[in-house]
Design a protein around this motif. Structure first.
Motif, PDB file in Angstrom:
ATOM      1  N   ASP A  49      12.344  71.609  94.406  1.00  0.00           N
ATOM      2  CA  ASP A  49      13.472  71.834  95.305  1.00  0.00           C
ATOM      3  C   ASP A  49      14.041  73.229  95.065  1.00  0.00           C
ATOM      4  O   ASP A  49      14.820  73.441  94.133  1.00  0.00           O
ATOM      5  CB  ASP A  49      14.557  70.780  95.074  1.00  0.00           C
TER       6      ASP A  49
ATOM      7  N   VAL B  29      26.464  63.098 107.581  1.00  0.00           N
ATOM      8  CA  VAL B  29      25.422  63.010 106.568  1.00  0.00           C
ATOM      9  C   VAL B  29      25.177  61.560 106.172  1.00  0.00           C
ATOM     10  O   VAL B  29      26.080  60.721 106.236  1.00  0.00           O
ATOM     11  CB  VAL B  29      25.826  63.855 105.329  1.00  0.00           C
TER      12      VAL B  29
ATOM     13  N   LYS C 203      16.038  60.620 110.885  1.00  0.00           N
ATOM     14  CA  LYS C 203      15.433  61.954 110.940  1.00  0.00           C
ATOM     15  C   LYS C 203      16.267  62.922 111.776  1.00  0.00           C
ATOM     16  O   LYS C 203      15.956  64.112 111.845  1.00  0.00           O
ATOM     17  CB  LYS C 203      14.015  61.875 111.512  1.00  0.00           C
ATOM     18  N   ASP C 204      17.340  62.399 112.393  1.00  0.00           N
ATOM     19  CA  ASP C 204      18.145  63.237 113.266  1.00  0.00           C
ATOM     20  C   ASP C 204      19.445  63.698 112.598  1.00  0.00           C
ATOM     21  O   ASP C 204      20.323  64.253 113.253  1.00  0.00           O
ATOM     22  CB  ASP C 204      18.481  62.497 114.557  1.00  0.00           C
ATOM     23  N   ARG C 205      19.590  63.466 111.297  1.00  0.00           N
ATOM     24  CA  ARG C 205      20.771  63.940 110.583  1.00  0.00           C
ATOM     25  C   ARG C 205      20.380  64.234 109.143  1.00  0.00           C
ATOM     26  O   ARG C 205      19.379  63.737 108.642  1.00  0.00           O
ATOM     27  CB  ARG C 205      21.913  62.928 110.633  1.00  0.00           C
ATOM     28  N   GLU C 206      21.197  65.023 108.484  1.00  0.00           N
ATOM     29  CA  GLU C 206      20.873  65.421 107.113  1.00  0.00           C
ATOM     30  C   GLU C 206      21.124  64.269 106.133  1.00  0.00           C
ATOM     31  O   GLU C 206      22.042  63.470 106.303  1.00  0.00           O
ATOM     32  CB  GLU C 206      21.700  66.633 106.688  1.00  0.00           C
TER      33      GLU C 206
ATOM     34  N   ARG D 101      10.938  65.575 102.291  1.00  0.00           N
ATOM     35  CA  ARG D 101      10.746  66.820 103.045  1.00  0.00           C
ATOM     36  C   ARG D 101       9.315  66.916 103.567  1.00  0.00           C
ATOM     37  O   ARG D 101       9.075  67.399 104.672  1.00  0.00           O
ATOM     38  CB  ARG D 101      11.068  68.032 102.167  1.00  0.00           C
TER      39      ARG D 101
ATOM     40  N   GLY E  62       9.057  65.301 106.819  1.00  0.00           N
ATOM     41  CA  GLY E  62       9.844  65.822 107.922  1.00  0.00           C
ATOM     42  C   GLY E  62      11.321  65.486 107.898  1.00  0.00           C
ATOM     43  O   GLY E  62      12.034  65.769 108.867  1.00  0.00           O
ATOM     44  N   TYR E  63      11.815  64.905 106.824  1.00  0.00           N
ATOM     45  CA  TYR E  63      13.241  64.578 106.737  1.00  0.00           C
ATOM     46  C   TYR E  63      14.041  65.793 106.294  1.00  0.00           C
ATOM     47  O   TYR E  63      13.564  66.626 105.506  1.00  0.00           O
ATOM     48  CB  TYR E  63      13.473  63.433 105.745  1.00  0.00           C
ATOM     49  N   ARG E  64      15.258  65.887 106.800  1.00  0.00           N
ATOM     50  CA  ARG E  64      16.194  66.933 106.384  1.00  0.00           C
ATOM     51  C   ARG E  64      16.991  66.390 105.208  1.00  0.00           C
ATOM     52  O   ARG E  64      17.912  65.589 105.388  1.00  0.00           O
ATOM     53  CB  ARG E  64      17.118  67.310 107.535  1.00  0.00           C
ATOM     54  N   ILE E  65      16.655  66.812 104.018  1.00  0.00           N
ATOM     55  CA  ILE E  65      17.282  66.246 102.829  1.00  0.00           C
ATOM     56  C   ILE E  65      17.578  67.332 101.805  1.00  0.00           C
ATOM     57  O   ILE E  65      16.801  68.258 101.609  1.00  0.00           O
ATOM     58  CB  ILE E  65      16.388  65.154 102.196  1.00  0.00           C
ATOM     59  N   ARG E  66      18.737  67.214 101.166  1.00  0.00           N
ATOM     60  CA  ARG E  66      19.145  68.089 100.068  1.00  0.00           C
ATOM     61  C   ARG E  66      19.702  67.227  98.947  1.00  0.00           C
ATOM     62  O   ARG E  66      20.021  66.055  99.154  1.00  0.00           O
ATOM     63  CB  ARG E  66      20.190  69.105 100.537  1.00  0.00           C
TER      64      ARG E  66
END
Length: 222
Positions: free
Chosen positions: A116, A135, A171-174, A195, A198-202
């Motif tokens: 990361d 989120v 998949k449409d939000r963080e 990731r 395809g996911y938006r993840i932190r």
């Protein structure tokens, strides 16, 4: 008692605290206790130690005034003493290590950084996003730890369950993931895996213990 003797008495007591955390097994036990109260048997299983070895380390932590006990029936339960300060002590130790110890910096680069490279989400940023409903919060710890306490509204999904529960993640939000603390590999592994799909993840900048120690709201199972 002279002022020099008073200072030496203080330093002697502080040295006992430093000695109490001066072992990797005891640091790991503190990390587990930062999730919530545990018995010796539970801690031994989590840390992969014998009952006798776990008891010995816990007694050293108790003499250092870092843990306290409560008896429930036949079991003695351990918890952190002065939780906020103890969690802060470990955080400070980590900061010094990351800055001054080459081995720690190398591990942070080779393992954590490789999984990361993005900057983590701060607690302040996460609170704003949660307030605005922007989120999905993902708790990657085991179910029993989640039950002891978690961030409000978090979805519990242990790392081993990710593959079969992907449909529960948007998949449409963080997504912001967290686990036991800044060196817990669960969130790093989850970030890398999600990731790649395809996911938006932190990641959150640290974990549940630091969130709780900061005095922020937590939830627990009834």
């Amino acid at each position: 008692m002279s002022t020099i003797s008073l200072k030496q008495a203080i330093y002697s007591s502080l040295a006992e605290v430093a000695q109490a955390i001066g072992h990797p097994h005891r640091l790991e036990l503190i990390e587990h206790l930062a999730q919530g109260r545990r018995s010796v048997e539970e801690l031994a299983g989590l840390a992969g130690l014998t009952f006798a070895n776990t008891s010995r380390h816990l007694q050293i932590l108790r003499r250092g005034r870092l843990v306290e006990t409560e008896r429930r029936g036949k079991h003695v339960l351990y918890s952190l003493a002065s939780e906020t300060e103890t969690v802060g002590l470990l955080k400070a130790l980590g900061s010094v290590g990351e800055r001054n110890v080459a081995e720690v910096r190398q591990i942070m680069t080779d393992y954590f950084g490789a999984r990361d490279a993005l900057a983590p989400v701060s607690r302040e940023e996460l609170m704003l996003r949660l307030r605005d409903g922007m989120v999905t919060l993902l708790d990657l710890r085991p179910e029993d730890e989640f039950a002891l306490g978690h961030l409000p509204g978090a979805l519990n999904m242990p790392l081993g369950d990710l593959e079969r529960r992907l449909s529960e993640l948007p998949k449409d939000r963080e997504i912001v993931a967290y686990c036991r603390g800044p060196y817990c590999i669960l969130s790093f592994e989850a970030v890398a895996a999600l990731r790649a799909r395809g996911y938006r993840i932190r990641r959150l900048e640290d974990g549940f213990p630091e969130w709780k120690a900061a005095g922020l709201a937590v939830e627990a199972a009834a």
